[in-house]
Design a protein around this motif. Structure first.
Motif, mmCIF file in Angstrom:
data_model
loop_
_atom_site.group_PDB
_atom_site.id
_atom_site.type_symbol
_atom_site.label_atom_id
_atom_site.label_comp_id
_atom_site.label_asym_id
_atom_site.label_seq_id
_atom_site.Cartn_x
_atom_site.Cartn_y
_atom_site.Cartn_z
ATOM 1 N N UNK A 25 0.851 -1.204 0.000
ATOM 2 C CA UNK A 25 0.000 0.000 0.000
ATOM 3 C C UNK A 25 0.886 1.254 0.000
ATOM 4 N N UNK A 26 1.923 1.246 0.860
ATOM 5 C CA UNK A 26 2.832 2.396 0.946
ATOM 6 C C UNK A 26 3.539 2.639 -0.379
ATOM 7 N N UNK A 27 4.025 1.566 -0.999
ATOM 8 C CA UNK A 27 4.761 1.713 -2.262
ATOM 9 C C UNK A 27 3.850 2.231 -3.376
ATOM 10 N N UNK A 28 2.622 1.689 -3.452
ATOM 11 C CA UNK A 28 1.693 2.116 -4.518
ATOM 12 C C UNK A 28 1.291 3.577 -4.310
ATOM 13 N N UNK A 29 0.899 3.908 -3.075
ATOM 14 C CA UNK A 29 0.486 5.285 -2.776
ATOM 15 C C UNK A 29 1.668 6.243 -2.975
ATOM 16 N N UNK A 47 -0.981 12.690 4.704
ATOM 17 C CA UNK A 47 -2.386 12.357 4.448
ATOM 18 C C UNK A 47 -2.750 10.988 5.009
ATOM 19 N N UNK A 48 -1.807 10.044 4.944
ATOM 20 C CA UNK A 48 -2.119 8.696 5.439
ATOM 21 C C UNK A 48 -1.696 8.485 6.893
ATOM 22 N N UNK A 64 4.567 3.969 6.018
ATOM 23 C CA UNK A 64 4.996 5.356 5.797
ATOM 24 C C UNK A 64 6.337 5.407 5.071
ATOM 25 N N UNK A 65 7.265 4.498 5.450
ATOM 26 C CA UNK A 65 8.562 4.467 4.761
ATOM 27 C C UNK A 65 8.355 4.081 3.301
ATOM 28 N N UNK A 66 7.401 3.181 3.042
ATOM 29 C CA UNK A 66 7.091 2.781 1.661
ATOM 30 C C UNK A 66 6.634 3.982 0.842
ATOM 31 N N UNK A 67 5.828 4.850 1.459
ATOM 32 C CA UNK A 67 5.372 6.058 0.753
ATOM 33 C C UNK A 67 6.583 6.940 0.430
#
Lengths: 504, 150
Positions: A25-29, A47-48, A64-67
């Motif tokens: 989810x983090x990587x896609x977002x 936002x997330x 969050x790190x993925x984002x």
């Protein structure tokens, strides 16, 4: 061997279905907000952020790190195909990446950017894994005086390396410290600047302020310059670079990894500086410097690799010292604190599952992003077709709900709106708001360590200049200033200004 | 475009606000126990930060006074004013009207203003958006939002 054992534990944590899902989810977002101009990693993370409160700390920080690093990957796509940086650190990629796309070589540019990002990101995680534990051991011996000096140094360095005049950035740091004092005094519980509002006793909501300063103000600024974007559409069968491209890009990726890693540890606008330094170095060592600006693949590979290598190493100050060096890691810090996890030297012993789970998830996340950013690049490019007239209201709606969901407080929505308006005005007149957020996060610790140190020394200010730790930090400051001076000498500011306004 | 201001005037206005914040910090902190150097109280740090902020603000003003007037900066775009106005409306109406109605109104105002489409289309879009937000945030994620009139 110890680190590998710990990493195995980390992979066991990261490879649960739940954590894999939040990593995805983090990587896609992150890729989405990276691709969309005007929605960078900060807006994406803030936002997330409220949605992570119901998660355990490991899943929250993995997402969050993925984002954060997903946005770094996504940002390059917009730079290459539209010549608009998806996020600030992709400014340099516009120069040669877009030129390659214009010459019908968007595929190789995207491929090299993704592969370089993957290698740079992965190598920096190895560095993080190797350097963080011994540094954390050393930090455990540091007292409040040295801690105060270290944090003040971090804020001072940020003031001097920011893109604006240092005096304006210093003003933003002090404003951040002032905002951090709202609420009950951490040592005596005396109410300060609460205006009689019980809701302010806990201090100003970090989430409301961060979403206002970065999310809302970004939307407001973009409303002024919304224009239709024309993206060059890459063909998937043309993705693979030629052998000559690989020969040219491979050393650039190696140098970019090293440059990115070193600059990530330094507080400040490390992503932007590292990409400019990597570009300047590539141009300097190239046998054909005249090709730069006309579609040189090393001009894409070096900066993009450096950008992602910086992401991994910027976790070192956060996880080892508990000091965020850039706003994105400040948001990670805030997420960890909300879950009762204090980043710093004791993180490895108190919450090893968070530390090693995060590191393992970053390896997995980099692989996910490599897959996302190559075959699915066309899908993400379609995001650029969504008119801003619809995107902006949707983001504002999510901001309102996100801020309210934290404490069910309408006051927090008010703070977000006020912070959005203030952030808009500040950014209009070139006051950098990132140092404000960092100072806000560090404010309480700076004050507490300052007062504790004075109490220990019975009021003797010399305590801040005594001891091995204080001397090490002063030497570190000198080194940092020398490194930033080098970046300055390579002309990153001039290039930043020139690239921010590319000719039509 | 609603208006534009010179960069120097804009910076000066922002800096004057910062100076005001600094003076407020110092003034308010006078009512707090400052403690001693050996045992600093809650008023110690606000006075220190307020004094530094005041000095830095004065430094910026002096720097601006020596500068030539810079380029004009667009400030207060129509869409920016509408977005801020709509958000202030959300703050006022969120509790009494309820989240779904307020967010629907927010979407309606913003889409109608930004996309410049027919009002019935904007209303339809806002209705769909508010319903989607309710489904995702309230039903799926369990976020507690004010119900207001409902």
């Amino acid at each position: 061997v110890g680190a590998l054992d710990h990493l195995a534990v980390g992979f066991a944590v990261a490879f649960t279905w739940k954590n894999l899902f939040y990593c995805l989810v983090g990587c896609v977002w992150g890729t989405m907000v990276g691709v969309l101009p005007g929605l960078g990693p900060l807006a994406g993370m803030t936002l997330l952020l409220p949605l992570t409160f119901s998660l355990d700390p490991t899943a929250a920080v993995i997402m969050l790190a993925g984002i954060f690093y997903g946005a770094m990957y996504g940002g390059s796509t917009t730079s290459i195909l539209v010549r608009i940086p998806g996020e600030a650190a992709s400014v340099v990629t516009c120069i040669d990446g877009y030129e390659m796309a214009r010459q019908g070589r968007a595929g190789p540019a995207l491929m090299i950017a993704a592969v370089g990002s993957f290698i740079g990101g992965s190598l920096s995680i190895v560095g993080l894994m190797l350097f963080a534990p011994p540094m954390a051991d050393a930090m455990l011996r540091v007292g409040p005086a040295a801690e105060f000096v270290l944090m003040v140094l971090a804020l001072l360095v940020i003031s001097f390396v920011s893109s604006g005049p240092p005096i304006k950035t210093l003003a933003m740091v002090l404003l951040g410290l002032a905002l951090a004092m709202v609420g009950l005094d951490p040592l005596t519980a005396w109410p300060r600047f609460t205006f009689g509002q019980l809701e302010l006793a806990d201090g100003i909501s970090f989430v409301a302020l961060a979403i206002g300063l970065f999310g809302v103000s970004e939307i407001l600024l973009n409303l002024e310059r919304s224009a239709d974007l024309q993206a060059i559409r890459p063909r998937l069968r043309d993705l693979f670079p030629r052998a000559s491209d690989l020969r040219e890009a491979a050393p650039a990726i190696g140098r970019g990894s090293l440059i990115g890693f070193v600059f990530g540890i330094i507080p400040g606008v490390s992503h932007i500086i590292s990409t400019f330094v990597a570009y300047a170095v590539e141009k300097r060592v190239s046998k054909t410097p005249e090709a730069f600006g006309k579609g040189a693949i090393a001009g894409v590979a070096g900066p993009e690799t450096a950008n992602n290598a910086t992401t991994g190493s910027s976790m070192i100050p956060l996880l080892v010292l508990g000091i965020p060096s850039i706003p994105a890691t400040a948001i990670l810090l805030s997420a960890l604190l909300i879950h009762g996890v204090q980043p710093g030297p004791q993180l490895l012993s108190d919450h090893p599952e968070v530390f090693w789970g995060l590191i393992a998830s970053m390896y997995i996340g980099n692989l996910i992003l490599l897959v996302l950013n190559l075959p699915l690049v066309g899908l993400f490019v379609n995001l650029l077709r969504v008119p801003y007239a619809y995107l902006a209201p949707a983001v504002l709606l999510v901001s309102v709900v996100g801020v309210y969901s934290v404490k069910a407080s309408t006051l927090d929505i008010g703070i977000m709106v006020a912070a959005g308006a203030v952030g808009y005005a500040l950014r209009k007149f070139e006051f950098d708001v990132a140092p404000l957020l960092l100072a806000l996060v560090l404010g309480e610790r700076i004050e507490v360590s300052f007062r504790r140190a004075l109490t220990i020394s019975d009021g003797d200010y010399a305590i801040f200049f005594r001891g091995a730790a204080a001397r090490v930090f002063i030497v570190a400051l000198v080194l940092i200033i020398v490194l930033q001076g080098a970046a300055w000498a390579l002309g990153y500011r001039k290039r930043l200004a020139a690239s921010a306004d590319p000719p039509g | 475009m609603i208006s534009g201001v010179s960069s120097r005037r804009g910076e000066a206005a922002v800096t004057l606000v910062l100076l005001g914040v600094a003076l407020y910090l110092i003034w308010t902190a006078r009512g707090m126990p400052a403690g001693t150097v050996a045992l600093p109280g809650p008023g110690f740090f606000p006075i220190a930060v307020g004094t530094l902020l005041a000095l830095v603000s004065i430094g910026i003003l002096v720097r601006l006074a020596r500068q030539q007037d810079g380029a004009r900066i667009a400030f207060g775009h129509r869409d920016v004013a509408i977005a801020l106005g709509a958000l202030v409306g959300v703050v006022i109406l969120f509790e009494p009207l309820g989240a779904v109605v307020t967010l629907g109104l927010l979407l309606f105002v913003l889409v109608a203003a930004f996309a410049r489409i027919a009002l019935w289309r904007a209303a339809l879009g806002a209705l769909g958006g508010a319903a989607f937000a309710w489904l995702v945030f309230v039903q799926l994620l369990g976020v507690q939002l004010p119900r207001g009139v409902f």
